[in-house]
Design an enzyme around this catalytic site. Structure first.
Site, mmCIF file in Angstrom:
data_model
loop_
_atom_site.group_PDB
_atom_site.id
_atom_site.type_symbol
_atom_site.label_atom_id
_atom_site.label_comp_id
_atom_site.label_asym_id
_atom_site.label_seq_id
_atom_site.Cartn_x
_atom_site.Cartn_y
_atom_site.Cartn_z
ATOM 1 N N CYS A 6 -30.987 -35.800 -25.887
ATOM 2 C CA CYS A 6 -32.304 -36.198 -26.017
ATOM 3 C C CYS A 6 -32.486 -37.280 -25.115
ATOM 4 O O CYS A 6 -31.607 -38.028 -24.544
ATOM 5 C CB CYS A 6 -32.649 -36.807 -27.421
ATOM 6 S SG CYS A 6 -34.263 -36.672 -27.762
ATOM 7 N N ASP A 130 -31.626 -39.074 -38.742
ATOM 8 C CA ASP A 130 -31.224 -39.860 -37.884
ATOM 9 C C ASP A 130 -31.021 -41.276 -38.529
ATOM 10 O O ASP A 130 -31.445 -41.353 -39.519
ATOM 11 C CB ASP A 130 -32.429 -40.137 -36.767
ATOM 12 C CG ASP A 130 -32.278 -40.976 -35.598
ATOM 13 O OD1 ASP A 130 -30.834 -41.375 -35.362
ATOM 14 O OD2 ASP A 130 -33.113 -41.242 -34.567
HETATM 15 O O1 LIG Z 1 -34.668 -42.242 -27.917
HETATM 16 C C1 LIG Z 1 -35.915 -43.007 -28.126
HETATM 17 O O2 LIG Z 1 -36.058 -44.022 -27.306
HETATM 18 C C2 LIG Z 1 -36.897 -42.743 -28.953
HETATM 19 C C3 LIG Z 1 -38.027 -43.399 -29.333
HETATM 20 C C4 LIG Z 1 -38.836 -43.137 -30.228
HETATM 21 C C5 LIG Z 1 -38.578 -42.116 -31.134
HETATM 22 C C6 LIG Z 1 -37.682 -41.207 -30.934
HETATM 23 C C7 LIG Z 1 -36.707 -41.723 -29.929
HETATM 24 N N1 LIG Z 1 -35.140 -40.838 -29.696
HETATM 25 C C8 LIG Z 1 -35.212 -39.809 -30.980
HETATM 26 C C9 LIG Z 1 -34.039 -38.829 -30.674
HETATM 27 O O3 LIG Z 1 -33.963 -37.656 -31.049
HETATM 28 C C10 LIG Z 1 -32.574 -39.561 -30.485
HETATM 29 O O4 LIG Z 1 -31.854 -38.504 -29.759
HETATM 30 C C11 LIG Z 1 -31.839 -39.846 -31.969
HETATM 31 O O5 LIG Z 1 -32.886 -41.108 -32.294
HETATM 32 C C12 LIG Z 1 -30.734 -40.199 -31.796
HETATM 33 O O6 LIG Z 1 -30.413 -41.542 -30.828
HETATM 34 P P1 LIG Z 1 -28.986 -42.251 -30.682
HETATM 35 O O7 LIG Z 1 -28.590 -42.753 -31.910
HETATM 36 O O8 LIG Z 1 -28.982 -42.879 -29.382
HETATM 37 O O9 LIG Z 1 -28.157 -40.885 -30.450
#
Ligand SMILES: O=C(O)c1ccccc1NCC(=O)[C@H](O)[C@H](O)COP(=O)(O)O
Length: 208
Positions: A6, A130
């Site tokens: 993502c 999440d």
């Molecule tokens: O990634 C962002 O900035 C974000 C902002 C607002 C809503 C969702 C967002 N990301 C969503 C995702 O799918 C991420 O992959 C997920 O939160 C996992 O993140 P991480 O902990 O950094 O792997």
């Protein structure tokens, strides 16, 4: 298993990540995110990225009009709802977009919040769990309590997200068996700038 990376903002990185074996790429359509891509950028990215991978637009508390407009302007194959969208909103969106995958993300503060997931079983195609953060909606790098998710077996597919990295992915998958995984900050140099060495390491780890 589905592997979704993502927060893609660059064509060459998206192509390389698809080549490594990702099954889905996620694009952040949330204007406050440092990984935000505008509808025009999104259209350009999707046109140039391989259509062999799922292309998922991530929204948070966006209006149905904005989501429908974005989907009609691009070739998104799925919409991820990462805010406080109600089951009714999800049902409405599914009716409008019957051929688009609807993923509802739930930010889990405590495992009691898993009960909330039941309201979405009949409304969406896929769930995503999440980590909760008091001021960030996603891409937080915070992990969930995997031990406590062992009993989470919803009747629809689900993706595990939250702080996954090449170094902890096998520990997580040793404890739980989601239908897929979703990573963002764990394979980045900085928000929106993916680290291809980390992505490569992720796929190597998944093979061990
Ligand atoms: O990634 C962002 O900035 C974000 C902002 C607002 C809503 C969702 C967002 N990301 C969503 C995702 O799918 C991420 O992959 C997920 O939160 C996992 O993140 P991480 O902990 O950094 O792997």
């Amino acid at each position: 298993m589905r592997i979704k990376i993502c927060g893609i903002t660059q064509i060459e990185q998206g192509k390389a990540i698809a080549d490594f074996g990702a099954t889905a790429l996620g694009f952040i359509c949330v204007p406050t995110s440092p990984r935000y891509v505008s509808p025009n950028q999104l259209k350009m990215l999707i046109e140039r990225l391989p259509n062999t991978v799922n292309q998922i637009g991530v929204f948070a508390n966006a209006s149905a009009d904005l989501i429908l407009q974005t989907v009609s302007q691009t070739h998104l194959t799925g919409v991820q709802l990462h805010g406080d969208e109600s089951p009714e909103f999800c049902v409405f969106l599914k009716q409008c977009l019957p051929n688009i995958e609807i993923i509802k993300a739930l930010r889990i503060k405590t495992t009691d919040a898993l009960v909330e997931s039941q309201a979405y079983f009949n409304c969406v195609d896929t769930l995503l769990l999440d980590a909760y953060h008091p001021s960030m909606l996603g891409g937080t790098g915070k992990t969930l309590d995997w031990d406590r998710l062992a009993s989470f077996t919803p009747p629809i597919p689900w993706l595990l997200a939250g702080g996954l990295t090449p170094d902890n992915i096998n520990e997580a998958l040793g404890l739980i068996s989601p239908d897929g995984i979703d990573l963002s900050s764990g394979v980045e140099r900085s928000p929106g700038d993916k680290d291809l060495a980390k992505v490569k390491k992720l796929f190597q780890q998944l093979e061990t």
